[in-house]
Design an enzyme around this catalytic site. Sequence first.
Site, PDB file in Angstrom:
ATOM      1  N   ASP A 159      -9.397  -5.562   2.289  1.00 24.71           N
ATOM      2  CA  ASP A 159      -8.216  -5.976   2.030  1.00 24.71           C
ATOM      3  C   ASP A 159      -8.180  -7.650   2.525  1.00 24.71           C
ATOM      4  OD1 ASP A 159      -7.043  -4.115   0.781  1.00 24.71           O
ATOM      5  OD2 ASP A 159      -6.238  -3.136   2.477  1.00 24.71           O
ATOM      6  N   ASP A 198       0.926  -1.087   0.058  1.00 24.92           N
ATOM      7  CA  ASP A 198       0.131  -0.021  -0.026  1.00 24.92           C
ATOM      8  C   ASP A 198       0.840   1.288  -0.032  1.00 24.92           C
ATOM      9  OD1 ASP A 198      -2.370  -1.392  -0.060  1.00 24.92           O
ATOM     10  OD2 ASP A 198      -2.594  -1.414   2.120  1.00 24.92           O
ATOM     11  N   ASP A 249      -4.758  -2.869   4.991  1.00 26.24           N
ATOM     12  CA  ASP A 249      -5.122  -2.362   6.481  1.00 26.24           C
ATOM     13  C   ASP A 249      -6.722  -2.412   6.409  1.00 26.24           C
ATOM     14  OD1 ASP A 249      -5.798  -0.455   4.373  1.00 26.24           O
ATOM     15  OD2 ASP A 249      -4.273   1.164   5.416  1.00 26.24           O
TER      16      ASP A 249
END
Length: 1088
Positions: free
Chosen positions: A802, A493, A798
């Site tokens: 996901d 990310d 997070d």
Amino acid sequence: MATGSAPTPPEIRSPEQDRAADDAAAAAAAQGEEEEQFDDAFDIPHKNASHDSLLRWRQAALVLNASRRFRYTLDLKKEEEKEMIRRKIRAHAQVIRAAFLFKEAGEKDIRESYTGIKPATASHSFPIELEKLTTLNRDHDSLVLQELGGVEGLSGLLKSDLDRGINASEDELLQRRDVFGANTYPRKKRKNILRFIFDACKDLTLIILMVAAAISLTLGMATEGVEEGWYEGGSIFLAVFLVILVTATSDYRQSLQFQHLNEEKQNIQVEVLRGGKRFRASIFDIVVGDVIPLNIGDQVPADGILISGHSLAIDESSMTGESKTVRKDQKAPFLMSGCKVADGYGSMLVTGVGINTEWGQLMANLSEDNGEETPLQVRLNGVATFIGMVGLSVAGVVLGVLVIRYFTGHTKNPDGTVQFRAGTTSAKQGFMGAIRILTIAVTIVVVAVPEGLPLAVTLTLAYSMRKMMRDKALVRRLSSCETMGSATTICSDKTGTLTLNKMTVVEAHFIGTKLDPCDDVKAISRSAAALLIEGIAQNTTGTVFLPEDGGAADVTGSPTEKAILSWGLKIGMDFTDVRSKSSVLHVFPFNSEKKRGGVAVQSATGVNVHWKGAAELVLSSCKSWLSLDGSVQPMGVQKHNEYKKSIEDMAKSSLRCVAFAYCQCEIEMIPKEDIADWKLPEENLTLLGIVGIKDPCRPGVRNAVQLCRDAGVKVRMVTGDNIDTAKAIALECGILDANGVTSEPFVIEGKVFREMSETARGEIVDKITVMGRSSPNDKLLLVQALKRKGHVVAVTGDGTNDAPALHEADIGLSMGISGTEVAKESSDIIILDDDFTSVVKVVRWGRSVYANIQKFIQFQLTVNVAALVINVIAAVSSGDVPLNAVELLWVNLIMDTLGALALATEPPTDNLMKRQPVGRREPLVTNIMWRNLFVQAIYQIAILLIFNFSGTKILRLENESPDRAEKMKNTFIFNTFVFCQIFNELNARKPEEKNVFKGVTKNHLFMGIICVTTAFQILIVEFLGKFFKIVRLNWTLWFVSVAIGLVSWPLAYVGKFIPVPVRPLQSYFKRVPCWRSSRRDEEEGGQG
């Protein structure tokens, strides 16, 4: 290992995600079946191993001590028992609730029955009894709640304020714990050291040795008297006891480390409202009466009643066993501890904690010692089985040869006399001789079967996990430590991982112009500013707390929310006042698919629907914009292009762009009933403005990315941000090269990738470096495509959405600060500081685990080969062995437990990050290790056999008596053999490097074990001769012994110049299952 948590709940997905993910998963499964067949008993998948595969390797393993060997593996029988307990508790709760529905409401005074409000209890701290409150939590009866006055009445009984929570003083919290209990549950009592000693005693060979020692002790004292006769049996007892004590102590220390890590896993941090202020606290600190804010992905920390919520959906599968989510509102306000927030947000009043909840009862009844075997541990069981079979064969040969030679009169004493003569030697002496031979054979088995080899994995993992905690990584699944060392790509990310997650608004575009500075709104009309502030204050999950002493405002929420709320305060927003002037009718929580969130609010002027989200997506839905005087102007092509260029310019400056828009809604359009199903209008919006939020790159990220590149690990950025923002950050972090290609397919939008066919995705996936505007499902598709190409994939995540990608990846890395509980439970490792540099440290530790095991294998196999060959040749040729049972037990201790402690706890070195990733099923024993092993083993065998057959002459012991000369020679061989292992232990530290001393002084444990081993060896030879059947050596023999051992250092240095073939030696013996490898696995290590 023990996790102490319930099974991971099913993944939470939208229907669209389910369909796409199911199709992709089916394709991946079909492909995986073709590519990967786990037909080897000692070859299991690194994730989600089946019951049959776990059972198969247990049945195939050669095990001498099952209780110790399988201590850190999954107890298959207990798993079945746990599932039965779960079903029983769930059924029990559901039956009670079902039965309660048939009760007549008027049978008794419900208020008194459930609240316990009686004159006698008026003097109590709270006018509601724990027993009645527990019954309310269990029965989930809305009628009772209404009788109490709803959640407001119940909060009054619990002396809690729904807006401010309870008082945060320690006295208040302590009183509530005393009355209603703490949010903990009874845990299993920790095993003490005596239990580990008992487990160590279960080793079959040690039991045989103890029986043999007892017989030897009895016969020895009977024939030679108590003073002299107890030494032989007593020395074996002493050696066995020492082995047991050291083994048990090592295992006990490991269990303490794992227990500490389990406690860390269970210590979930939750948001709580106390004294009007939100802050994070441990789940164990929650008390009855607390007000808990709930957001998507959170775990419900206790039983409670919903205060308020918007689109709140709870996944109750962990308690009910049903995977569907349950909507929560005032009609169904009861919340169960241990469940997950699947959608929406809200707040709850805690009414039950700890053992007074169903979750607490469930956890109290489940064993925490789950256990988990890792693929490397299972493979080492295969290696140990193979070596053990060889050792058993050798021991059988030695036993047969010694017995035949002894009873046929071919075994002689040092003075030349025959040890056994048929018809002359007494039965006691003959029996003693047979026992001595059996003891030697059994001891060879002890040395030959490397019982500690598989356990060395748990030792190095325990050590690595403890150290990784200091490097801000909490390991949830042991196998991920190993797999991380094989990672070929990391899909990271952007926000919070590559950047600092400290966001501030630095640019703002409103009323068709750029504000300078960004908080100067003097030019904006009062009505336009009021609309903007209403949208900021109401369309948020964050809060603003203003201290009574007039200090700085405390802003809570996600980093993006905090940045926008802080900017709102700068432009004159009074958060509490704005929220009090309008009421929320309905909320569309921020959605990572649509990348926007909305809220409908009603005020004195009417109903406004506010939207906030990704700038270019919100802009595309706007048909008008708000002008300087507050009037609504149509969005022409020119104005649209102006705003679009502003977004692009901000994105190229690494800014996250967020747009605000609204539309008015007629009262008639709002449904009177089932407002929860109302779809907020999201087209024909009026643009209020756009802000650019700066989130700087983390320091050290650029170096960490370069380190990964040097290590053969490709870093890919996967972000929901604008493609231009993603590209700018990737350039800043070093993921993209400024001189390289920054167009498709190297930089791609999630939508473009998603719309490709599976074949097309497979063709470009290796090239993808940055994916912008990606959804969680895009991340899942990327992971699956990379795995099909043979990559070992690590993924960071997070959010709740996901979870599928984290679960699908070879290694799922969730964020400890910004990550939701759903994401954490789906992950394998939690990055506690959300920092990418910590991810790279995990890669180092993963490679270190594999490297340390290889060091230990090389060391142990060298001792195995040398000891077995020396004893076999000596037994066959002379009918006696130079290394007796007690000496072999001491060697086993050096080789097994102490060797594992010394070599399995080596810290990672920079050199590990200069190699290519290791294939997951690459041979454990490499050609380099075989070379090192053979060089040392051949040297030791040659030297010691020379001394065994010609030692008396070489050492000039002809003048000594035959018995003493024999003892001195055997003592010298024993001493030399031990020092060869001590010096070779240093060689094993660096199998591939010539300088084996580099960094040795930094490893205090290694140095300590070397010193302790040397000290004990001196003590044994000089002072414990009677126990070991040896004699003291003079200084000359000591010097020669140490010198021979010392030669192993220059020998190892020279040996490393010998070239080794590329083809693994094990490939010539493919029928040996534990060392089988495939070409595909070899390719895995080279991709990146």
